[in-house]
Scaffold this motif. Sequence first.
Motif, mmCIF file in Angstrom:
data_model
loop_
_atom_site.group_PDB
_atom_site.id
_atom_site.type_symbol
_atom_site.label_atom_id
_atom_site.label_comp_id
_atom_site.label_asym_id
_atom_site.label_seq_id
_atom_site.Cartn_x
_atom_site.Cartn_y
_atom_site.Cartn_z
ATOM 1 N N ARG A 130 -3.910 35.412 23.750
ATOM 2 C CA ARG A 130 -3.047 34.547 23.215
ATOM 3 C C ARG A 130 -1.682 35.714 22.663
ATOM 4 O O ARG A 130 -2.143 36.780 21.864
ATOM 5 C CB ARG A 130 -3.315 33.647 22.759
ATOM 6 N N PRO A 131 -0.313 35.569 22.501
ATOM 7 C CA PRO A 131 0.070 36.033 21.572
ATOM 8 C C PRO A 131 -0.079 35.905 20.459
ATOM 9 O O PRO A 131 -0.354 34.978 19.527
ATOM 10 C CB PRO A 131 1.743 35.347 21.806
ATOM 11 N N TYR A 132 0.231 37.688 19.342
ATOM 12 C CA TYR A 132 -0.598 37.876 18.447
ATOM 13 C C TYR A 132 0.460 36.659 17.804
ATOM 14 O O TYR A 132 -1.050 36.173 16.468
ATOM 15 C CB TYR A 132 -0.571 38.879 17.784
ATOM 16 N N SER A 133 1.251 36.306 17.467
ATOM 17 C CA SER A 133 1.558 35.232 16.519
ATOM 18 C C SER A 133 1.035 34.169 16.436
ATOM 19 O O SER A 133 1.551 32.861 15.350
ATOM 20 C CB SER A 133 3.406 34.875 16.526
ATOM 21 N N GLU A 134 -0.005 33.603 17.338
ATOM 22 C CA GLU A 134 -0.323 32.315 17.847
ATOM 23 C C GLU A 134 -1.709 32.884 17.288
ATOM 24 O O GLU A 134 -2.303 30.951 17.175
ATOM 25 C CB GLU A 134 -0.133 31.645 18.748
ATOM 26 N N MET A 135 -2.325 33.477 17.068
ATOM 27 C CA MET A 135 -3.059 33.077 16.841
ATOM 28 C C MET A 135 -4.246 32.866 15.525
ATOM 29 O O MET A 135 -4.893 32.226 15.934
ATOM 30 C CB MET A 135 -3.952 34.903 17.176
ATOM 31 N N SER A 136 -3.106 33.053 14.401
ATOM 32 C CA SER A 136 -3.504 32.367 13.180
ATOM 33 C C SER A 136 -4.016 31.473 13.258
ATOM 34 O O SER A 136 -4.071 30.003 12.594
ATOM 35 C CB SER A 136 -3.051 32.986 11.788
ATOM 36 N N ALA A 137 -3.172 30.218 14.273
ATOM 37 C CA ALA A 137 -2.954 29.841 13.884
ATOM 38 C C ALA A 137 -4.655 28.297 14.807
ATOM 39 O O ALA A 137 -4.313 26.816 14.643
ATOM 40 C CB ALA A 137 -1.624 28.367 14.551
ATOM 41 N N GLN A 138 -5.245 29.001 15.215
ATOM 42 C CA GLN A 138 -5.738 28.536 15.667
ATOM 43 C C GLN A 138 -7.719 28.388 14.923
ATOM 44 O O GLN A 138 -8.440 27.609 15.785
ATOM 45 C CB GLN A 138 -6.720 29.810 16.541
ATOM 46 N N PHE A 139 -6.739 29.107 13.934
ATOM 47 C CA PHE A 139 -8.056 28.825 12.744
ATOM 48 C C PHE A 139 -7.442 27.626 11.848
ATOM 49 O O PHE A 139 -6.517 26.989 11.383
ATOM 50 C CB PHE A 139 -8.285 29.992 11.653
#
Length: 360
Positions: A235-244
């Motif tokens: 996943r693009p790094y910029s989208e990872m925090s949105a998974q939490f």
Amino acid sequence: LEVENDGWIGFGVSAPNATSGGFMFGADAIIGVPGDAKPVQKYDLTFSPALMPDAQQTLEDVDLVQDGDMMIMQFTKKLVEEGENSILEVGLNNFIHARGGSTLEYHGPESRFIVPKDFSEDPAGGSGRRTQSGGSTNSETFEAMYHHYTMMIPQVPGAPGDATPITDNIVGMMTNGVLLDSHSQTWAYDMCNGYSDKKRQYHYQIPPICYLKSMGVPTPASDRWWINDDGTEVRPYSEMSAQFPKTGLSPVVGFARDGFPIYALYGPDGQMVRSAIYEGDLDECNGKGEGSDYAYYITAEPPFVPTCLRGTIGNFAFATSDKKCPGSGISNSISGVTPSDGDDESAAFAKVPLLSALIS
């Protein structure tokens, strides 16, 4: 398929280019079980492993033999078969592998890995998972072994000073005894987001969701939060925090080698912390705070863990044993910690049913 094991081994074809790609759900498997009358057969993994009907048992040249420490399974399979996931000559294939004991019951998170493969890109062989930058990452995993660790850290770290790079990758130790490591991402993590390296040391490099969940820290619904929705690449790094979840609380989950505590994902105000790379308020070492209140954070985005330390770095030494960690997992009792589920134990990595680690 050659695997260092004395029990069953399995090779699976996951649904290609789909949201289930790389996971157990919807996959077809070829599993070799020592001692069975028909030791190598095809299974449907839609829910739990179920033998395919006789009409679909089309494998040829099958064999399952033990050669020293290696279990070797051989078979010939057609690339395209009706009612089964096709193996693509051109395009991304998600192959999965698992291994376990003498019967088809359980395997642990160290007992499976995903091998994405596009034969048109590398007809000679090899494996790798595509990254957001178009590169490839090594999906090789290693059997975890028991180790003896000695880590000397300052009992009173004092005030943070200048940043010192971590030169040996060892950030510190989690309170469950697992190392926190800062080396480059492998993107070959188990269902608890851990990994065993060439030193056979099981460690964390990204948020370890099994352990964090046991400590009451909010986590994503899927252990594959770092894979995109198509299941085809990181996943693009910029989208990872949105998974939490955006808010939550974290206890101390570890200690860095300079004695400062490590928290995960959430600050004292209950808000998710963001790294300096993504314009958050953490410093270059993924830490924040003044004086004795200084602490490091595991984040849901790069660098994920501290890559430098701001205190006096203590010594670390280890000794490797010849004893393998059990594939079904281990549980650690942590003095003074009450897990969120009321249990007395907090798993370093969870015990899970056969192949269920591959379910998203």
